[in-house]
Enzyme design. Structure first.
Site, PDB file in Angstrom:
ATOM      1  N   GLY A  51       0.767  -1.239   0.000  1.00 47.91           N
ATOM      2  CA  GLY A  51       0.000   0.000   0.000  1.00 47.91           C
ATOM      3  C   GLY A  51       0.799   1.290   0.000  1.00 47.91           C
ATOM      4  O   GLY A  51       0.320   2.315  -0.472  1.00 47.91           O
ATOM      5  N   GLU A 105       3.965   3.904   6.180  1.00 51.26           N
ATOM      6  CA  GLU A 105       2.758   3.066   6.085  1.00 51.26           C
ATOM      7  C   GLU A 105       1.682   3.844   5.323  1.00 51.26           C
ATOM      8  O   GLU A 105       1.629   5.072   5.406  1.00 51.26           O
ATOM      9  CB  GLU A 105       2.311   2.699   7.514  1.00 51.26           C
ATOM     10  N   ASP A 106       0.830   3.127   4.610  1.00 46.81           N
ATOM     11  CA  ASP A 106      -0.243   3.810   3.879  1.00 46.81           C
ATOM     12  C   ASP A 106      -1.335   4.283   4.832  1.00 46.81           C
ATOM     13  O   ASP A 106      -1.788   5.414   4.772  1.00 46.81           O
ATOM     14  CB  ASP A 106      -0.825   2.927   2.757  1.00 46.81           C
ATOM     15  N   ASP A 109      -4.935   1.626  10.898  1.00 46.07           N
ATOM     16  CA  ASP A 109      -6.342   1.352  11.172  1.00 46.07           C
ATOM     17  C   ASP A 109      -6.448   0.886  12.631  1.00 46.07           C
ATOM     18  O   ASP A 109      -6.516   1.712  13.538  1.00 46.07           O
ATOM     19  CB  ASP A 109      -6.792   0.287  10.157  1.00 46.07           C
ATOM     20  N   GLY A 111      -3.986  -0.469  14.162  1.00 46.85           N
ATOM     21  CA  GLY A 111      -2.638  -0.254  14.701  1.00 46.85           C
ATOM     22  C   GLY A 111      -1.888  -1.554  14.958  1.00 46.85           C
ATOM     23  O   GLY A 111      -0.710  -1.538  15.323  1.00 46.85           O
ATOM     24  N   THR A 113      -0.863  -3.873  12.886  1.00 38.78           N
ATOM     25  CA  THR A 113       0.247  -4.091  11.947  1.00 38.78           C
ATOM     26  C   THR A 113       1.491  -3.345  12.412  1.00 38.78           C
ATOM     27  O   THR A 113       2.586  -3.913  12.466  1.00 38.78           O
ATOM     28  CB  THR A 113      -0.138  -3.599  10.525  1.00 38.78           C
ATOM     29  N   LYS A 137      -6.796   6.335  11.019  1.00 36.02           N
ATOM     30  CA  LYS A 137      -8.194   6.322  11.472  1.00 36.02           C
ATOM     31  C   LYS A 137      -8.167   6.278  12.998  1.00 36.02           C
ATOM     32  O   LYS A 137      -8.151   5.199  13.590  1.00 36.02           O
ATOM     33  CB  LYS A 137      -8.913   5.065  10.951  1.00 36.02           C
ATOM     34  N   ASP A 165      -5.702  -0.246  -1.622  1.00 30.53           N
ATOM     35  CA  ASP A 165      -6.495  -1.136  -2.471  1.00 30.53           C
ATOM     36  C   ASP A 165      -7.760  -1.648  -1.792  1.00 30.53           C
ATOM     37  O   ASP A 165      -7.893  -1.634  -0.571  1.00 30.53           O
ATOM     38  CB  ASP A 165      -5.664  -2.366  -2.845  1.00 30.53           C
TER      39      ASP A 165
HETATM   40  P1  IMP Z   1      -4.166  -2.303  10.906  1.00 29.57           P
HETATM   41  O1  IMP Z   1      -3.211  -3.380  11.305  1.00 29.57           O
HETATM   42  O2  IMP Z   1      -5.570  -2.617  11.311  1.00 29.57           O
HETATM   43  O3  IMP Z   1      -3.709  -0.935  11.384  1.00 29.57           O
HETATM   44  O4  IMP Z   1      -4.253  -2.325   9.346  1.00 29.57           O
HETATM   45  C1  IMP Z   1      -3.395  -1.623   8.569  1.00 29.57           C
HETATM   46  C2  IMP Z   1      -3.445  -2.133   7.154  1.00 29.57           C
HETATM   47  O5  IMP Z   1      -4.770  -2.462   6.746  1.00 29.57           O
HETATM   48  C3  IMP Z   1      -2.977  -1.035   6.236  1.00 29.57           C
HETATM   49  O6  IMP Z   1      -1.608  -1.150   6.005  1.00 29.57           O
HETATM   50  C4  IMP Z   1      -3.788  -1.274   4.994  1.00 29.57           C
HETATM   51  O7  IMP Z   1      -3.094  -2.133   4.133  1.00 29.57           O
HETATM   52  C5  IMP Z   1      -5.040  -1.952   5.460  1.00 29.57           C
HETATM   53  N1  IMP Z   1      -6.159  -0.988   5.542  1.00 29.57           N
HETATM   54  C6  IMP Z   1      -6.732  -0.473   6.646  1.00 29.57           C
HETATM   55  N2  IMP Z   1      -7.718   0.376   6.361  1.00 29.57           N
HETATM   56  C7  IMP Z   1      -7.769   0.415   5.017  1.00 29.57           C
HETATM   57  C8  IMP Z   1      -8.599   1.147   4.094  1.00 29.57           C
HETATM   58  O8  IMP Z   1      -9.495   1.941   4.438  1.00 29.57           O
HETATM   59  N3  IMP Z   1      -8.344   0.930   2.773  1.00 29.57           N
HETATM   60  C9  IMP Z   1      -7.370   0.079   2.330  1.00 29.57           C
HETATM   61  N4  IMP Z   1      -6.586  -0.606   3.160  1.00 29.57           N
HETATM   62  C10 IMP Z   1      -6.784  -0.456   4.492  1.00 29.57           C
HETATM   63 MG    MG Z   2      -0.743  -1.838   4.374  1.00 28.62          MG
END
Ligand code: IMP
Ligand code: MG
Length: 180
Positions: A51, A105-106, A109, A111, A113, A137, A165
């Site tokens: 991303g 990071e893109d 969400d 957190g 990851t 977010k 994506d």
């Molecule tokens: P986390 O571990 O929940 O913070 O997820 C992070 C990863 O989920 C990001 O690196 C994105 O690849 C993916 N992601 C989270 N939200 C979105 C979104 O709204 N659109 C696309 N990818 C997302």
């Molecule tokens: Mg990602």
């Protein structure tokens, strides 16, 4: 050229929400902060694939420090909801011992990851680790995470474009679009 305000990615419809101009402005702002904060240092940027590839390319060209970049691949997403499982697909390939690391990071969400990635990287004794994300977010965060650099905070809606994506599609737009 007039660009579409509404796009379809697979079975979902999205409306433009962050323009290319806003993204570029925010990226410049963040890059200036990094240039100031890291003056005299040689950071290693770690871009999280897939991303962040466009964000990393645009941000790096605004950085005027001596720096390196490497790419790590992790995945925690399928479709439009987090699976909660995190897989490391591509490893580091660069020695970060005693180096200041900036993760690119893109979007942050839940957190999870980033938290997982920081735990993994800490084992290699970097001098420091900062998170630099294009989007955040805040209402979705499930873990305590110190996000030092953030271009834009967004509501809890699924977005695509500019590298992000939906099931592999929708990365190839200049603006960011929100699901409607
Ligand atoms: P986390 O571990 O929940 O913070 O997820 C992070 C990863 O989920 C990001 O690196 C994105 O690849 C993916 N992601 C989270 N939200 C979105 C979104 O709204 N659109 C696309 N990818 C997302
Ligand atoms: Mg990602």
């Amino acid at each position: 050229m007039q660009r579409s305000r509404i796009i379809k990615v697979k079975d979902k419809t999205f409306a433009v929400s962050i323009s290319e101009r806003t993204l570029k402005g925010q990226i410049k702002r963040i890059a200036e902060q990094i240039n100031r904060d890291y003056e005299g240092k040689k950071p290693v940027f770690l871009a999280v694939l897939n991303g962040s590839f466009i964000f990393a390319a645009d941000l790096l060209r605004e950085i005027d420090l001596p720096c390196e970049i490497s790419f790590v691949k992790l995945a925690s997403y399928q479709g439009t909801s987090s699976t909660g499982t995190i897989r490391e697909v591509i490893g580091l390939g660069i020695d970060i011992t005693n180096r200041p690391v900036i993760i690119l990071e893109d979007i942050v969400d839940t957190g999870l990851t980033m938290a997982h990635m920081i735990d993994t990287l800490k084992k290699q004794n970097p001098a420091s680790i900062d998170i630099c994300t294009l989007l955040l977010k805040p209402s979705k965060l499930q873990v305590k995470l110190d996000v030092r650099y953030c271009c834009k905070q967004i509501p809890d809606d699924f977005v695509v474009g500019y590298g992000l994506d939906y099931d592999g599609f929708g990365r190839n737009t200049k603006d960011i679009y929100t699901i409607i």
